[in-house]
Scaffold this active site. Structure first.
Site: not given
Ligand SMILES: NC(=O)C1=CN([C@@H]2O[C@H](COP(=O)(O)OP(=O)(O)OC[C@H]3O[C@@H](n4cnc5c(N)ncnc54)[C@H](OP(=O)(O)O)[C@@H]3O)[C@@H](O)[C@H]2O)C=CC1
Ligand SMILES: CC(C)CCC[C@@H](C)[C@H]1CC[C@H]2C3=C(CC[C@]12C)[C@@]1(C)CCC(=O)C[C@@H]1CC3
Length: 355
Positions: A8, A10, A14-15, A171, A193
Site C-alpha cells: 500500500t 506504493a 519508501i513504498g 515510525s 500521527y
Molecule cells: N519519511 C519518513 O521519514 C518516515 C515515514 N514513515 C512512514 O512511511 C510510510 C511511507 O511514507 P513516505 O514514503 O515517507 O511518504 P510518501 O508521502 O512518499 O508516501 C506515502 C504513500 O502513502 C500513500 N497514501 C497516503 N494516503 C493514502 C490513502 N488514503 N490510501 C492509499 N494510499 C495512501 C501516498 O499516496 P499519494 O501519492 O496518493 O499521496 C503515498 O504513496 C508512511 O506510513 C509513513 O508514516 C515512517 C517514519 C519516517
Molecule cells: C527547525 C529546523 C531548523 C529543524 C527541524 C527539524 C525537524 C523538522 C526534524 C527533526 C527530526 C525529524 C523527524 C521527523 C520529521 C522532521 C523532524 C521533526 C519524523 C517525525 C517524520 C516522520 C516520522 O515518522 C519520523 C521522523 C522522526 C524524525
C-alpha cells in the site's frame, strides 16, 4: 506461480523504493501496487517497468482511509489472486504538520538533541480531519483501513501449510505518551500521527497473538528519517534546502538518518528475505544507515511498557445492539473502550482494548 506481494502507498517514497528493491531481488514476483490515485499509480508502474521490463506489476485502486474502498479492493484482490505472501501496510499520512520551533531550540541544547532528531519527539503536532466514514483521518489511514484490509484478506493470508507476512511501516515517532486508551482515534489530541503509529506497534503484537497459529506473522518496521513527500510537507522547501547539509552531517552521529527512500526500505526488504517463523513478534525492525552509508536492519523491542495490548477484531454485531445506541456512522458503545464502526448498516468493526 511466483510470490504475491501487495504494497500500500506504493507510488512514492519508501513504498516505491521497496518495490524497486523487491523486483531487483526476485524477477518472478507478482507485485500489486495498492494506490489511491490511478495516475500516480500508473506513473509508478511505468517507472518500475522501465527498470524491470519483464516484471509482473499490477495496480489495485485502494484508498485505505475509506472503508468502502478497502472492502472493494480486498474483494478484487481475492478475485485476482489465490495467495498473498507479503502484505506491506505502508501507506501513511501526516496532515497539516506544525513544528514547535521553541521546543526545537530548547532540545538542541539539551542532552536529548540526538533523541529529538531521531524521533521528532515533542517537535511535531498535526491538525486532523474526518473521513467520509466519520473517522479521524490519520487513524483511518495509518491504522484502521490497514486493519480492515488484513481482516478482509484473511482467506489469502491464512492458507494451510503456508506462511505469510504482514509488515507495517511504523515510525520512531510512535510514542506511548501520544496514545490514549480512551481516545484510540486521537480525537482530542494534537499528535494523531504518533498515536496511530504507536497503535500500529500494539496492533502488530495483537495480530501475532491471533494469527501466528494460522501461519500469518506480523512485524513493524521503522524506516528512520527519510526525505519523501511526507517529510517535505513538514517544513517549507527553502528550509529543507538550508538544513540539508546539517542532516547529512548529523548522519555521522545517528544511524537513524537513512535519508534516501532506498535506505529507509532496508528493514522492509530485509523482512522479505526472512523466514517469518524466526522473527521476534515483540521486535520493531529498524532501517539504519551508518555514517559511511552502509544499510543494515536492527531489531529493537517494541516499547509497550506492559501498558496495553490492542486487539482489533472484526465481527458482525446484532443490528439490535447497534440500533439501540448508534448515532450516525460512528458511535461509542458501552463504558468500556469499545469503538463500533457502522458501515452501511451491515459491516461492523470492533476495537477492543485489554489492559
Ligand atoms: N519519511 C519518513 O521519514 C518516515 C515515514 N514513515 C512512514 O512511511 C510510510 C511511507 O511514507 P513516505 O514514503 O515517507 O511518504 P510518501 O508521502 O512518499 O508516501 C506515502 C504513500 O502513502 C500513500 N497514501 C497516503 N494516503 C493514502 C490513502 N488514503 N490510501 C492509499 N494510499 C495512501 C501516498 O499516496 P499519494 O501519492 O496518493 O499521496 C503515498 O504513496 C508512511 O506510513 C509513513 O508514516 C515512517 C517514519 C519516517
Ligand atoms: C527547525 C529546523 C531548523 C529543524 C527541524 C527539524 C525537524 C523538522 C526534524 C527533526 C527530526 C525529524 C523527524 C521527523 C520529521 C522532521 C523532524 C521533526 C519524523 C517525525 C517524520 C516522520 C516520522 O515518522 C519520523 C521522523 C522522526 C524524525
Amino acid at each position: 506461480m511466483g510470490k504475491v506481494v501487495l504494497v500500500t502507498g506504493a507510488n512514492s517514497g519508501i513504498g516505491l523504493a521497496l518495490c524497486e528493491r523487491l523486483l531487483s531481488h526476485d524477477a518472478q514476483l507478482q507485485l500489486c501496487l495498492g494506490c489511491r490515485n490511478m495516475q500516480r499509480a500508473e506513473a509508478a508502474k511505468h517507472a518500475l517497468l522501465v527498470s524491470h521490463p519483464k516484471a509482473q506489476v499490477s495496480i489495485i485502486q485502494l484508498d485505505v482511509s475509506s472503508v468502502h474502498s478497502v472492502l472493494r479492493a480486498a474483494q478484487e484482490i481475492r478475485h485476482r489472486y489465490n495467495r498473498l505472501d507479503y502484505l506491506y501496510l505502508n501507506a501513511g499520512i501526516m496532515p497539516n504538520p506544525h513544528v514547535d520551533y521553541k521546543a526545537f531550540y530548547k532540545g538542541l541544547f539539551s542532552g536529548r538533541a540526538i533523541h529529538m532528531f531521531s524521533t521528532g519527539e515533542g517537535l511535531l503536532t498535526q491538525k486532523d480531519t474526518l473521513t467520509s466514514d466519520g473517522l479521524q483521518k490519520v487513524f483511518a489511514t495509518n491504522l484502521f483501513g490497514h486493519f480492515l484490509l488484513v481482516r478482509e484478506l484473511e482467506p489469502l493470508l491464512c492458507r494451510p501449510g503456508c506462511s505469510s507476512q504482514v509488515i507495517w511501516t511504523s515510525s520512531s515517532n510512535a510514542q506511548r505518551s501520544a496514545f490514549c486508551l480512551d481516545d484510540i482515534q486521537h480525537k482530542g489530541g494534537v499528535e494523531p500521527y504518533s498515536s496511530s503509529k504507536y497503535a500500529s506497534d500494539l496492533l502488530s503484537l495483537a495480530l501475532n497473538r491471533r494469527y501466528n497459529s494460522q501461519g500469518v506473522y506480523s512485524s513493524v518496521i521503522c524506516p528512520g528519517l527519510v526525505m519523501t513527500n511526507l517529510t517535505y510537507g513538514i517544513l517549507p522547501s527553502f528550509l529543507w534546502t538550508l538544513i540539508m547539509p546539517l542532516m547529512w552531517l548529523l548522519r555521522m552521529f545517528t544511524n537513524t538518518f537513512t535519508l534516501m527512500p532506498y535506505n529507509g526500505a532496508e528493514a522492509l526488504f530485509w523482512l522479505f528475505m526472512q523466514k517469518p517463523e524466526t522473527l521476534d513478534p515483540l521486535a520493531k525492525y529498524h532501517s539504519l544507515t551508518s555514517g559511511l552509508g552502509n544499510n543494515y536492519t536492527q531489531p529493537r523491542k517494541v516499547s509497550t511498557d506492559n501498558y496495553v495490548i490492542l486487539t482489533l477484531c472484526l465481527q458482525k454485531i446484532s443490528p439490535d445492539l447497534l440500533n439501540s445506541s448508534s448515532q450516525g456512522d460512528i458511535s461509542l458503545l458501552f463504558d468500556e473502550p469499545y469503538l463500533i464502526c457502522k458501515y452501511e448498516g451491515y459491516f461492523y468493526a470492533q476495537i477492543k482494548l485489554e489492559s
